[in-house]
Write a protein that holds these residues in place. Structure first.
Motif, mmCIF file in Angstrom:
data_model
loop_
_atom_site.group_PDB
_atom_site.id
_atom_site.type_symbol
_atom_site.label_atom_id
_atom_site.label_comp_id
_atom_site.label_asym_id
_atom_site.label_seq_id
_atom_site.Cartn_x
_atom_site.Cartn_y
_atom_site.Cartn_z
ATOM 1 N N GLU A 108 -0.985 -9.668 -8.611
ATOM 2 C CA GLU A 108 -1.386 -10.048 -7.247
ATOM 3 C C GLU A 108 -2.383 -8.603 -6.706
ATOM 4 O O GLU A 108 -4.081 -8.785 -6.328
ATOM 5 C CB GLU A 108 -0.707 -10.409 -6.615
ATOM 6 C CG GLU A 108 -0.012 -12.168 -6.302
ATOM 7 C CD GLU A 108 1.050 -11.969 -5.680
ATOM 8 O OE1 GLU A 108 1.572 -11.444 -4.675
ATOM 9 O OE2 GLU A 108 1.801 -12.845 -5.881
ATOM 10 N N GLN A 126 -6.392 -8.817 -5.930
ATOM 11 C CA GLN A 126 -6.795 -8.391 -4.083
ATOM 12 C C GLN A 126 -7.640 -6.615 -4.664
ATOM 13 O O GLN A 126 -8.862 -6.700 -4.251
ATOM 14 C CB GLN A 126 -5.754 -7.908 -4.129
ATOM 15 C CG GLN A 126 -5.509 -7.331 -2.303
ATOM 16 C CD GLN A 126 -4.156 -7.198 -1.611
ATOM 17 O OE1 GLN A 126 -3.639 -6.174 -2.225
ATOM 18 N NE2 GLN A 126 -3.715 -7.460 -0.181
ATOM 19 N N SER A 172 -11.050 -7.961 -5.954
ATOM 20 C CA SER A 172 -12.270 -9.085 -5.118
ATOM 21 C C SER A 172 -11.830 -8.196 -2.996
ATOM 22 O O SER A 172 -12.525 -9.094 -2.432
ATOM 23 C CB SER A 172 -11.219 -10.034 -5.096
ATOM 24 O OG SER A 172 -9.183 -10.194 -4.939
ATOM 25 N N ASN A 173 -11.228 -7.075 -2.829
ATOM 26 C CA ASN A 173 -11.243 -7.622 -1.525
ATOM 27 C C ASN A 173 -11.865 -6.315 -1.803
ATOM 28 O O ASN A 173 -11.126 -4.919 -2.217
ATOM 29 C CB ASN A 173 -9.902 -6.872 -0.909
ATOM 30 C CG ASN A 173 -10.010 -6.776 0.216
ATOM 31 O OD1 ASN A 173 -11.173 -6.337 0.681
ATOM 32 N ND2 ASN A 173 -9.249 -7.622 0.772
ATOM 33 N N ALA A 174 -13.089 -5.529 -1.292
ATOM 34 C CA ALA A 174 -13.971 -4.283 -1.313
ATOM 35 C C ALA A 174 -13.308 -3.675 0.106
ATOM 36 O O ALA A 174 -12.821 -1.902 -1.022
ATOM 37 C CB ALA A 174 -15.246 -4.360 -0.946
ATOM 38 N N ALA A 175 -12.796 -3.799 0.951
ATOM 39 C CA ALA A 175 -12.266 -3.076 1.503
ATOM 40 C C ALA A 175 -10.967 -2.256 1.365
ATOM 41 O O ALA A 175 -10.416 -1.131 1.359
ATOM 42 C CB ALA A 175 -11.660 -4.079 3.034
ATOM 43 N N VAL A 176 -9.999 -2.966 0.465
ATOM 44 C CA VAL A 176 -8.653 -2.730 -0.127
ATOM 45 C C VAL A 176 -9.356 -1.382 -1.101
ATOM 46 O O VAL A 176 -8.642 -0.702 -1.717
ATOM 47 C CB VAL A 176 -8.008 -3.979 -0.882
ATOM 48 C CG1 VAL A 176 -6.403 -3.949 -1.765
ATOM 49 C CG2 VAL A 176 -7.263 -4.337 0.562
ATOM 50 N N TRP A 177 -10.260 -1.827 -2.485
ATOM 51 C CA TRP A 177 -10.868 -1.325 -3.448
ATOM 52 C C TRP A 177 -11.010 0.157 -2.886
ATOM 53 O O TRP A 177 -10.924 1.208 -3.185
ATOM 54 C CB TRP A 177 -11.946 -1.907 -4.239
ATOM 55 C CG TRP A 177 -12.555 -0.621 -4.576
ATOM 56 C CD1 TRP A 177 -13.736 -0.326 -5.101
ATOM 57 C CD2 TRP A 177 -11.903 -0.309 -7.054
ATOM 58 N NE1 TRP A 177 -13.618 0.688 -5.651
ATOM 59 C CE2 TRP A 177 -12.824 0.261 -6.772
ATOM 60 C CE3 TRP A 177 -10.588 -0.821 -6.889
ATOM 61 C CZ2 TRP A 177 -12.808 1.129 -8.260
ATOM 62 C CZ3 TRP A 177 -10.762 -0.049 -8.390
ATOM 63 C CH2 TRP A 177 -11.551 0.644 -8.841
ATOM 64 N N GLU A 178 -11.965 -0.163 -1.662
ATOM 65 C CA GLU A 178 -12.488 1.344 -1.255
ATOM 66 C C GLU A 178 -11.560 2.169 -0.080
ATOM 67 O O GLU A 178 -11.864 3.478 -0.551
ATOM 68 C CB GLU A 178 -13.202 0.977 -0.164
ATOM 69 C CG GLU A 178 -14.773 0.317 -1.010
ATOM 70 C CD GLU A 178 -15.961 -0.008 0.410
ATOM 71 O OE1 GLU A 178 -15.596 -0.068 1.351
ATOM 72 O OE2 GLU A 178 -17.090 -0.676 -0.125
ATOM 73 N N ARG A 179 -10.231 1.673 0.406
ATOM 74 C CA ARG A 179 -9.567 2.794 0.657
ATOM 75 C C ARG A 179 -8.509 2.765 -0.825
ATOM 76 O O ARG A 179 -7.625 4.193 -0.586
ATOM 77 C CB ARG A 179 -8.366 1.459 1.660
ATOM 78 C CG ARG A 179 -8.378 1.808 2.728
ATOM 79 C CD ARG A 179 -7.562 1.518 3.569
ATOM 80 N NE ARG A 179 -6.639 -0.590 3.458
ATOM 81 C CZ ARG A 179 -7.134 -1.736 3.486
ATOM 82 N NH1 ARG A 179 -8.360 -1.546 4.069
ATOM 83 N NH2 ARG A 179 -6.344 -2.265 3.036
ATOM 84 N N SER A 196 1.030 -0.940 0.029
ATOM 85 C CA SER A 196 0.309 0.089 -0.232
ATOM 86 C C SER A 196 0.661 1.020 0.143
ATOM 87 O O SER A 196 2.186 1.691 1.090
ATOM 88 C CB SER A 196 -1.076 0.217 1.209
ATOM 89 O OG SER A 196 -1.807 1.141 1.063
#
Length: 115
Positions: free
Chosen positions: A30, A34, A37-44, A13
């Motif tokens: 990767e 990520q 597929s990972n909503a929290a990572v996308w939103e961050r 990050s």
């Protein structure tokens, strides 16, 4: 981010960027998976990007620069146009081609009417 591959991801990050940074093709893939597929990572990442855009392209900070550039371009327009030899040449050639095309159409119409 580590180096040589293996099970650990090389993507990390980056708070200044707002997303993920990768130093290899594998780590890039990767990171893309990520983010997808990972909503929290996308939103961050999305929030970081919005923050970065607001910081870099804030209307108040940039409007003066844009206005100054437009005014500078407007003031020096005649001089720039006078020095634009290639632009003048292209305009002249465009006008000449339009003239000859008009003449061709006129002759074509005249021949059609004569027959």
């Amino acid at each position: 981010g580590g180096g040589g591959g293996g099970a650990q991801s090389d993507a990390r990050s980056d708070a200044a960027w707002g997303g993920l940074v990768a130093e290899s093709g594998e780590a890039f893939a990767e990171a893309a998976v990520q983010l997808a597929s990972n909503a929290a990572v996308w939103e961050r990442a999305q929030a970081g990007c919005r923050r970065l855009l607001a910081q870099l392209y804030a209307r108040e900070a940039n409007l003066g620069v844009v206005r100054a550039a437009i005014e500078s371009a407007r003031v020096g327009l005649a001089e720039r146009r006078a020095g634009d030899v290639y632009g003048a040449l292209l305009w002249q050639q465009s006008a000449r081609s339009t003239e000859f095309f008009s003449r061709w159409i006129e002759l074509k119409e005249r021949q059609k009417n004569d027959t």
